[in-house]
Design an enzyme around this catalytic site. Structure first.
Site, mmCIF file in Angstrom:
data_model
loop_
_atom_site.group_PDB
_atom_site.id
_atom_site.type_symbol
_atom_site.label_atom_id
_atom_site.label_comp_id
_atom_site.label_asym_id
_atom_site.label_seq_id
_atom_site.Cartn_x
_atom_site.Cartn_y
_atom_site.Cartn_z
ATOM 1 N N ASP A 114 -24.078 26.073 29.944
ATOM 2 C CA ASP A 114 -23.690 26.735 31.190
ATOM 3 C C ASP A 114 -23.391 28.206 30.898
ATOM 4 O O ASP A 114 -22.488 28.513 30.116
ATOM 5 C CB ASP A 114 -22.462 26.028 31.772
ATOM 6 C CG ASP A 114 -21.853 26.764 32.955
ATOM 7 O OD1 ASP A 114 -22.564 27.569 33.577
ATOM 8 O OD2 ASP A 114 -20.662 26.519 33.241
ATOM 9 N N ASN A 158 -22.846 30.632 33.472
ATOM 10 C CA ASN A 158 -22.145 31.352 34.543
ATOM 11 C C ASN A 158 -20.847 30.693 34.980
ATOM 12 O O ASN A 158 -20.262 31.063 36.008
ATOM 13 C CB ASN A 158 -23.073 31.544 35.746
ATOM 14 C CG ASN A 158 -23.531 30.218 36.348
ATOM 15 O OD1 ASN A 158 -23.199 29.149 35.841
ATOM 16 N ND2 ASN A 158 -24.293 30.294 37.429
ATOM 17 N N ASP A 191 -20.006 27.578 36.108
ATOM 18 C CA ASP A 191 -19.892 26.675 37.255
ATOM 19 C C ASP A 191 -19.921 25.211 36.840
ATOM 20 O O ASP A 191 -19.966 24.320 37.684
ATOM 21 C CB ASP A 191 -20.991 26.959 38.278
ATOM 22 C CG ASP A 191 -22.401 26.701 37.744
ATOM 23 O OD1 ASP A 191 -22.534 26.349 36.554
ATOM 24 O OD2 ASP A 191 -23.364 26.854 38.518
ATOM 25 N N ASP A 193 -27.850 25.891 32.824
ATOM 26 C CA ASP A 193 -28.792 26.707 33.591
ATOM 27 C C ASP A 193 -29.803 27.384 32.671
ATOM 28 O O ASP A 193 -29.740 27.254 31.441
ATOM 29 C CB ASP A 193 -28.032 27.744 34.428
ATOM 30 C CG ASP A 193 -26.974 28.479 33.625
ATOM 31 O OD1 ASP A 193 -27.303 29.000 32.532
ATOM 32 O OD2 ASP A 193 -25.810 28.527 34.071
ATOM 33 N N ASP A 206 -41.611 19.509 33.120
ATOM 34 C CA ASP A 206 -41.824 18.197 33.704
ATOM 35 C C ASP A 206 -42.708 18.346 34.933
ATOM 36 O O ASP A 206 -42.501 19.243 35.759
ATOM 37 C CB ASP A 206 -40.493 17.565 34.110
ATOM 38 C CG ASP A 206 -40.181 16.322 33.313
ATOM 39 O OD1 ASP A 206 -41.007 15.402 33.349
ATOM 40 O OD2 ASP A 206 -39.121 16.269 32.662
ATOM 41 N N ASP A 213 -44.382 12.938 34.556
ATOM 42 C CA ASP A 213 -43.435 11.869 34.853
ATOM 43 C C ASP A 213 -44.107 10.687 35.553
ATOM 44 O O ASP A 213 -44.940 10.869 36.444
ATOM 45 C CB ASP A 213 -42.331 12.433 35.753
ATOM 46 C CG ASP A 213 -41.264 11.421 36.091
ATOM 47 O OD1 ASP A 213 -40.519 11.022 35.176
ATOM 48 O OD2 ASP A 213 -41.178 11.023 37.276
ATOM 49 N N GLU A 237 -45.829 10.274 30.637
ATOM 50 C CA GLU A 237 -44.857 9.182 30.569
ATOM 51 C C GLU A 237 -45.542 7.965 31.183
ATOM 52 O O GLU A 237 -45.673 7.870 32.401
ATOM 53 C CB GLU A 237 -43.581 9.516 31.335
ATOM 54 C CG GLU A 237 -42.528 8.414 31.197
ATOM 55 C CD GLU A 237 -41.460 8.453 32.279
ATOM 56 O OE1 GLU A 237 -40.321 8.048 31.997
ATOM 57 O OE2 GLU A 237 -41.769 8.864 33.416
ATOM 58 N N HIS A 291 -33.906 11.692 28.104
ATOM 59 C CA HIS A 291 -32.917 11.761 29.174
ATOM 60 C C HIS A 291 -32.736 10.431 29.893
ATOM 61 O O HIS A 291 -31.795 10.284 30.675
ATOM 62 C CB HIS A 291 -33.325 12.830 30.187
ATOM 63 C CG HIS A 291 -34.635 12.535 30.844
ATOM 64 N ND1 HIS A 291 -35.840 12.706 30.197
ATOM 65 C CD2 HIS A 291 -34.935 12.044 32.080
ATOM 66 C CE1 HIS A 291 -36.820 12.343 31.002
ATOM 67 N NE2 HIS A 291 -36.304 11.941 32.147
ATOM 68 N N ASP A 292 -33.621 9.462 29.655
ATOM 69 C CA ASP A 292 -33.532 8.147 30.295
ATOM 70 C C ASP A 292 -33.061 7.045 29.356
ATOM 71 O O ASP A 292 -32.948 5.888 29.784
ATOM 72 C CB ASP A 292 -34.910 7.738 30.842
ATOM 73 C CG ASP A 292 -35.283 8.483 32.114
ATOM 74 O OD1 ASP A 292 -34.381 8.939 32.831
ATOM 75 O OD2 ASP A 292 -36.491 8.610 32.384
#
Length: 558
Positions: free
Chosen positions: A21, A23, A25, A29, A98, A199, A256, A329-330
């Site tokens: 991150d 910034n 929040d 990003d 992706d 994907d 994928e 990520h899965d």
């Protein structure tokens, strides 16, 4: 065998929401990624795969796209992306994005028009059906649990969504849809990106007529009764994306592609005929699925893992190319799944890295894997963010299943295990952000973090650097023929890589025990030199010795 840059590359997957991150929040990003490019270059990364950053309402963490040619506000602007692209290329690295073709967001302008009336020109961009006998058009289940159909009161029809209800499936039978997607693909490639990870590509073709399935809940590997995975005729679609979208560019494409049998690899990834350079197959990461599917956590054994890995290594020899991975990520964290994060965290993390990264194929490292990040055990459902988890929990609740058993399954299998923030240091919020992140940090970040491992020459991070350097420095570990050994051994995985007179032997102890290794007679004629090991190794030229718990040793044979 054709030599080409993407076969020799080391790839690194970034889940931008959880990487860095910039910034304050609480959300990672694009500028955060830019700030860590030197770290990735130092690690030895050649290709960065960035998960979806497109405009999205973020129902499924960016895989629900409302504008393919804009950037999600959480991540920055198109100017930020252009800056990322320049900075990646400045460091002689490449970037792939992706590519989500199976579905869009229900907030995409195409779907907004499609649902506005039955006679809208874009109605046929999606899959709409009338009710059948007063119920859904068929019995298909969503990948995220529950029905794959959502009723739309405005037009009084159902639309198909294989994933979230906010991810309506595109109708790939419509040639205009395919052409729209081709134009989008070329727009990004003309911008200068270096390829795509595509994907859910094996789901873009549906069985004609959309019939009921005998077992709609069975989403395990290769179920011929499924109506929406690797359906006959899908080749026409993927070949169009290749010839009209990819073929004019020097890029890397990774599909994928769950449910693709090895007998069909020529269509998908054949050196001459394949639509993609490589695919992510799922057999090895489905190895601990029980009879009820992915949420049913079952024991796995090394014999089954050997069979799967050897099948893909030998089956693609001279035909196509493997994409090598243990995490993404899965998927849950690999050391929590295949190693021992409690007693042998460092040893088993290093062993697993050696196991897959020296096979034939392009290795993919998932963010945090290089420091041995582990699964997180949230006790409260509210600590999770993934829409799939909440659908699963709701379905189990409706079926009156035991809540603690449900939470046990979630803690083991949840995709959020891979989505907790990157652990950069032991300061507040693990150096990921200056504020509370969008999802809780794994509490073990004080012990497992980049800063601590950079200063430790025996760390998992330093081992990854040595492993990457070893692979890059020896063509046998890239292009060499793979051959398995000790197939009947219950604890040791062994294989060789051979190329132009170079031979390497990789030995891996997949247990916390000390099994005896006896060198196969065919290999005993060689002298052996240790080129990499994850523990102190003193048995260099012994034909018989005890391996240490989770030991990995790589020999060069002479």
């Amino acid at each position: 065998m054709r030599k080409i840059w993407w076969k020799e590359a080391i790839a690194y997957e970034i889940y931008p929401r959880s990487f860095m991150d910039s910034n304050g929040d609480g959300i990672g990003d694009l500028q955060g990624i830019i700030s860590k490019l030197d770290y990735l270059q130092e690690l030895g990364i050649d290709v960065i795969w960035v998960c979806p950053i497109y405009k999205s309402p973020n129902d499924d963490n960016g895989y629900d796209i409302s504008d393919y040619q804009d950037i999600m506000d959480d991540f920055g602007t198109m100017e930020d992306f252009d800056s990322l692209l320049r900075e990646v290329h400045k460091r002689d690295m490449r970037i792939i994005l992706d590519l989500v073709l199976n579905h869009t967001s229900d907030e995409h302008p195409w779907f907004v028009e499609s649902r506005s009336s039955r006679d809208n020109p874009k109605r046929d961009y999606y899959i709409w059906r009338d009710a059948k006998n007063g119920a859904e058009p068929n019995n298909w289940e969503s990948m995220f649990n529950g029905s794959a159909w959502e009723y739309d009161e405005v037009t009084e029809q159902y639309y198909l969504h294989l994933y979230s209800r906010k991810q309506p499936d595109l109708n790939m039978e419509n040639p205009i849809v395919r052409q729209e997607l081709v134009q989008m693909i070329r727009w990004w490639l003309d911008k200068g990106i270096d390829g795509f990870r595509v994907d859910a590509i094996s789901h873009i073709k549906k069985l004609p007529g959309l019939p009921d399935m005998p077992n709609p809940c069975n989403l395990r590997y290769v179920d011929a009764t499924e109506g929406h995975r690797n359906i006959r005729g899908i080749g026409e679609f993927i070949q169009q994306f290749k010839h009209e979208g990819f073929a004019s560019y020097d890029i890397m494409t990774v599909g994928e592609a769950s449910g693709i049998p090895i007998s069909q690899v020529d269509l998908w990834i054949g050196e001459k005929n394949g639509a993609f350079n490589m695919i992510f197959q799922f057999e090895h990461v489905n190895i601990d699925f029980g009879p009820e599917g992915r949420w049913d956590c079952a024991p796995w054994n090394l014999a089954a893992l050997k069979e799967i890995m050897n099948k893909w290594q030998t089956g693609l020899e001279g035909i196509g190319w493997n994409a090598l991975y243990l995490e993404n990520h899965d998927q849950p964290r690999s050391v929590s799944r295949f190693g021992d994060p409690v007693h042998y965290h460092k040893e088993s993390s290093k062993m697993l890295a050696t196991f897959y990264m020296l096979m034939q194929g392009t290795p993919f490292i998932y963010q945090g894997q290089e420091i041995g990040m582990t699964n997180v055990e949230f006790n409260e459902l509210s600590d999770y963010r993934d829409v799939e988890i909440y659908n699963f929990y709701r379905e189990r609740l409706m079926d009156q299943k035991d809540i603690e058993d449900t939470m046990r399954r979630i803690r083991y299998r949840a995709r959020d295990n891979a989505r907790t923030p990157m652990q950069w240091d032991d300061t507040v919020h693990s150096g990921f952000s200056t504020v509370v992140p969008w999802i809780r940090i794994n509490p073990n970040y004080h012990e497992i973090n980049v800063a601590k491992q950079i200063s430790d020459p025996d760390s998992i991070l330093h081992y990854y650097k040595m492993l990457i350097a070893l692979r890059k420095g020896n063509e046998a570990l890239i292009y060499g023929k793979y051959e398995s050994w000790l197939m009947d051994h219950r604890e040791i995985f062994a294989y060789t890589r051979t190329f132009e007179g170079q031979v390497f032997l990789v030995l891996l102890n997949f247990s916390g025990n000390t099994p005896e290794f006896i060198i196969p007679q065919e290999l005993s004629k060689y002298s052996r030199q240790v080129v990499l090991t994850n523990v102190e190794h003193t048995s260099q030229n012994k034909d018989t010795f005890e391996m240490k718990p989770y030991e990995a040793v790589v020999y060069q044979l002479n």
